[in-house]
Design a protein around this motif. Sequence first.
Motif, PDB file in Angstrom:
ATOM      1  N   GLY A  74      14.229  17.020 -78.480  1.00  0.00           N
ATOM      2  CA  GLY A  74      15.516  16.804 -79.121  1.00  0.00           C
ATOM      3  C   GLY A  74      16.500  17.895 -78.778  1.00  0.00           C
ATOM      4  N   HIS A  75      16.022  19.134 -78.800  1.00  0.00           N
ATOM      5  CA  HIS A  75      16.898  20.263 -78.462  1.00  0.00           C
ATOM      6  C   HIS A  75      17.418  20.141 -77.039  1.00  0.00           C
ATOM      7  N   LEU A  76      16.541  19.826 -76.080  1.00  0.00           N
ATOM      8  CA  LEU A  76      16.970  19.733 -74.685  1.00  0.00           C
ATOM      9  C   LEU A  76      17.973  18.606 -74.484  1.00  0.00           C
ATOM     10  N   ALA A  77      17.756  17.479 -75.176  1.00  0.00           N
ATOM     11  CA  ALA A  77      18.715  16.374 -75.075  1.00  0.00           C
ATOM     12  C   ALA A  77      20.080  16.805 -75.600  1.00  0.00           C
ATOM     13  N   GLY A  78      20.103  17.426 -76.778  1.00  0.00           N
ATOM     14  CA  GLY A  78      21.371  17.881 -77.345  1.00  0.00           C
ATOM     15  C   GLY A  78      22.027  18.951 -76.496  1.00  0.00           C
ATOM     16  N   TRP A  79      21.233  19.848 -75.973  1.00  0.00           N
ATOM     17  CA  TRP A  79      21.753  20.926 -75.121  1.00  0.00           C
ATOM     18  C   TRP A  79      22.407  20.351 -73.861  1.00  0.00           C
ATOM     19  N   GLY A  80      21.712  19.436 -73.206  1.00  0.00           N
ATOM     20  CA  GLY A  80      22.267  18.834 -71.999  1.00  0.00           C
ATOM     21  C   GLY A  80      23.545  18.068 -72.280  1.00  0.00           C
ATOM     22  N   PHE A  81      23.577  17.370 -73.411  1.00  0.00           N
ATOM     23  CA  PHE A  81      24.771  16.615 -73.767  1.00  0.00           C
ATOM     24  C   PHE A  81      25.949  17.551 -74.033  1.00  0.00           C
ATOM     25  N   VAL A  82      25.739  18.591 -74.828  1.00  0.00           N
ATOM     26  CA  VAL A  82      26.836  19.485 -75.193  1.00  0.00           C
ATOM     27  C   VAL A  82      27.387  20.202 -73.967  1.00  0.00           C
ATOM     28  N   VAL A  83      26.506  20.770 -73.144  1.00  0.00           N
ATOM     29  CA  VAL A  83      26.971  21.526 -71.978  1.00  0.00           C
ATOM     30  C   VAL A  83      27.623  20.595 -70.951  1.00  0.00           C
ATOM     31  N   GLY A  84      26.952  19.476 -70.644  1.00  0.00           N
ATOM     32  CA  GLY A  84      27.494  18.564 -69.647  1.00  0.00           C
ATOM     33  C   GLY A  84      28.804  17.941 -70.072  1.00  0.00           C
TER      34      GLY A  84
ATOM     35  N   PHE B   6      19.214  23.395 -68.059  1.00  0.00           N
ATOM     36  CA  PHE B   6      18.122  22.970 -68.939  1.00  0.00           C
ATOM     37  C   PHE B   6      17.089  24.079 -69.111  1.00  0.00           C
ATOM     38  N   ALA B   7      16.877  24.895 -68.077  1.00  0.00           N
ATOM     39  CA  ALA B   7      15.966  26.038 -68.224  1.00  0.00           C
ATOM     40  C   ALA B   7      16.510  27.032 -69.251  1.00  0.00           C
ATOM     41  N   VAL B   8      17.811  27.279 -69.186  1.00  0.00           N
ATOM     42  CA  VAL B   8      18.438  28.154 -70.196  1.00  0.00           C
ATOM     43  C   VAL B   8      18.299  27.549 -71.586  1.00  0.00           C
ATOM     44  N   GLY B   9      18.474  26.232 -71.674  1.00  0.00           N
ATOM     45  CA  GLY B   9      18.304  25.563 -72.960  1.00  0.00           C
ATOM     46  C   GLY B   9      16.900  25.728 -73.506  1.00  0.00           C
ATOM     47  N   GLY B  10      15.892  25.680 -72.628  1.00  0.00           N
ATOM     48  CA  GLY B  10      14.527  25.900 -73.071  1.00  0.00           C
ATOM     49  C   GLY B  10      14.314  27.305 -73.601  1.00  0.00           C
ATOM     50  N   VAL B  11      14.933  28.285 -72.946  1.00  0.00           N
ATOM     51  CA  VAL B  11      14.836  29.672 -73.420  1.00  0.00           C
ATOM     52  C   VAL B  11      15.499  29.823 -74.793  1.00  0.00           C
ATOM     53  N   VAL B  12      16.663  29.179 -74.957  1.00  0.00           N
ATOM     54  CA  VAL B  12      17.357  29.232 -76.248  1.00  0.00           C
ATOM     55  C   VAL B  12      16.491  28.611 -77.348  1.00  0.00           C
ATOM     56  N   TRP B  13      15.839  27.490 -77.040  1.00  0.00           N
ATOM     57  CA  TRP B  13      14.955  26.854 -78.032  1.00  0.00           C
ATOM     58  C   TRP B  13      13.816  27.791 -78.414  1.00  0.00           C
ATOM     59  N   TRP B  14      13.197  28.400 -77.416  1.00  0.00           N
ATOM     60  CA  TRP B  14      12.072  29.311 -77.677  1.00  0.00           C
ATOM     61  C   TRP B  14      12.518  30.516 -78.508  1.00  0.00           C
ATOM     62  N   ALA B  15      13.695  31.060 -78.183  1.00  0.00           N
ATOM     63  CA  ALA B  15      14.197  32.236 -78.910  1.00  0.00           C
ATOM     64  C   ALA B  15      14.533  31.910 -80.357  1.00  0.00           C
ATOM     65  N   GLY B  16      14.887  30.662 -80.655  1.00  0.00           N
ATOM     66  CA  GLY B  16      15.281  30.321 -82.019  1.00  0.00           C
ATOM     67  C   GLY B  16      14.165  29.782 -82.886  1.00  0.00           C
ATOM     68  N   ARG B  17      12.927  29.780 -82.390  1.00  0.00           N
ATOM     69  CA  ARG B  17      11.820  29.228 -83.165  1.00  0.00           C
ATOM     70  C   ARG B  17      11.637  29.950 -84.497  1.00  0.00           C
ATOM     71  N   GLY B  18      11.798  31.269 -84.487  1.00  0.00           N
ATOM     72  CA  GLY B  18      11.603  32.038 -85.708  1.00  0.00           C
ATOM     73  C   GLY B  18      12.613  31.679 -86.786  1.00  0.00           C
ATOM     74  N   VAL B  19      13.857  31.492 -86.386  1.00  0.00           N
ATOM     75  CA  VAL B  19      14.907  31.140 -87.357  1.00  0.00           C
ATOM     76  C   VAL B  19      14.604  29.793 -87.996  1.00  0.00           C
ATOM     77  N   ARG B  20      14.203  28.818 -87.178  1.00  0.00           N
ATOM     78  CA  ARG B  20      13.929  27.477 -87.712  1.00  0.00           C
ATOM     79  C   ARG B  20      12.701  27.445 -88.597  1.00  0.00           C
ATOM     80  N   SER B  21      11.705  28.275 -88.266  1.00  0.00           N
ATOM     81  CA  SER B  21      10.472  28.273 -89.056  1.00  0.00           C
ATOM     82  C   SER B  21      10.668  28.852 -90.442  1.00  0.00           C
ATOM     83  N   ARG B  22      11.733  29.652 -90.638  1.00  0.00           N
ATOM     84  CA  ARG B  22      11.989  30.248 -91.957  1.00  0.00           C
ATOM     85  C   ARG B  22      12.795  29.346 -92.854  1.00  0.00           C
ATOM     86  N   ARG B  23      13.238  28.189 -92.335  1.00  0.00           N
ATOM     87  CA  ARG B  23      14.044  27.286 -93.148  1.00  0.00           C
ATOM     88  C   ARG B  23      13.202  26.577 -94.190  1.00  0.00           C
TER      89      ARG B  23
END
Length: 420
Positions: free
Chosen positions: A92-102, A403-420
Amino acid sequence: MSPTDPSPGGLARRLGTGDAVVVGLGAMIGAGVFAAFAPAAAAAGGWLLAALGVAAVVAYCNAMSSARLAARYPESGGTYVYGRQRLGDLWGHLAGWGFVVGKTASCAAMALTVGSYLAPGYARPVAVAAVVALTALNLFGVHRSALATRIIVGVVLVVLAAVVVAGLLGGTGPVVGAAGGVPVDGWGVLQGAGLLFFAFAGYARIATLGEEVRDPRRTIPRAIPIALGIALTVYALVAIATLRALGPAGLADAPAPLAAAVSQAGAGWLVPVVRIGAATAALGALLALILGVSRTVFAMSRGRHLPAGLDAVHPRRQVPHRAEIAVGVAVVALVCVADLREAIGFSSFGVLIYYAVANAAALTLRRDEGALPRSVPVVGIAGCLLLAATLPGTAVLTGLVVFAVGGVVWWAGRGVRSRR
């Protein structure tokens, strides 16, 4: 609950079927007719109509998958939501990332189209002014945006009708490669189809407005195929007319192909009208693009895949005002460096991957959830990946990096999402 009561996310449901169809048309017709035909003709040559047919088949599969998913998940965000719900958070993140950037790049390209047609010597300042004005319009509410799009689409369809009549009556060239003795180039047809897919992607705007549509489970599945069918008919007629007037090589080389077509067909008096129509169409596409991208940003912020705070809803106008402003600022920045033809290839790559995820999500639907025949999402996935692979090398490479950058962004934000 009243049809205009806010959705659970706080956005007001004000759009009916006609409004949703017009929003989709505003994005598709503006982007496709005035921007995508020239690079597609350069790739497909005399087989442009075949490329259009391939793009239409893939777009139909994507549209049907998106419509079923949108009815199941009537929320802002489109495939960002569907991918998370059906395939997992990363997809889902990669789909949204590709849509927003593109699509942010597409916004910049459409803004520059407006500037190039209205004031060629001052294209960038005019483009910036257009982005600011349309962002402000969106801030006043989605209903006003839909009304403005309805007016723009009406004007553009009248102009395109004049182009079609002029091209068909005044043109003399062949409209398909076979008529001119040109052998089919399979790779060129596929690349042309991938570039033309940029033109069909506007129906995504309907799905991303899921929280602002009345009765979304009925309205969205009805609006998407209607908008797609109208757009395909318009594209086919304009393609035939411009090919008759200019031929494949002339169409590929023309910086303003529709204006060149009416001039070549002996209707030079229509050139100023076509230029105004092109600028109007690009404004309509830009308006719909900003609307759709901002809703995906809103949804991704709400899911904490983009910075918190962008999911704020204006208390009175009930629009995602911070997301809209953020998108407007990003587009203004890109206007300074954007190139129309490169943006089309890059945007096509991002959107094709976006719809590949949508088809994969649709493949997981059960019969009681409105599942399509399996052949529809399977053909959609295969078509999206094939067309993405055949795009120009720079578009593919840039898209893979994004999309590779988007994957890095998803990985970096895992901690923030897990605390929700």
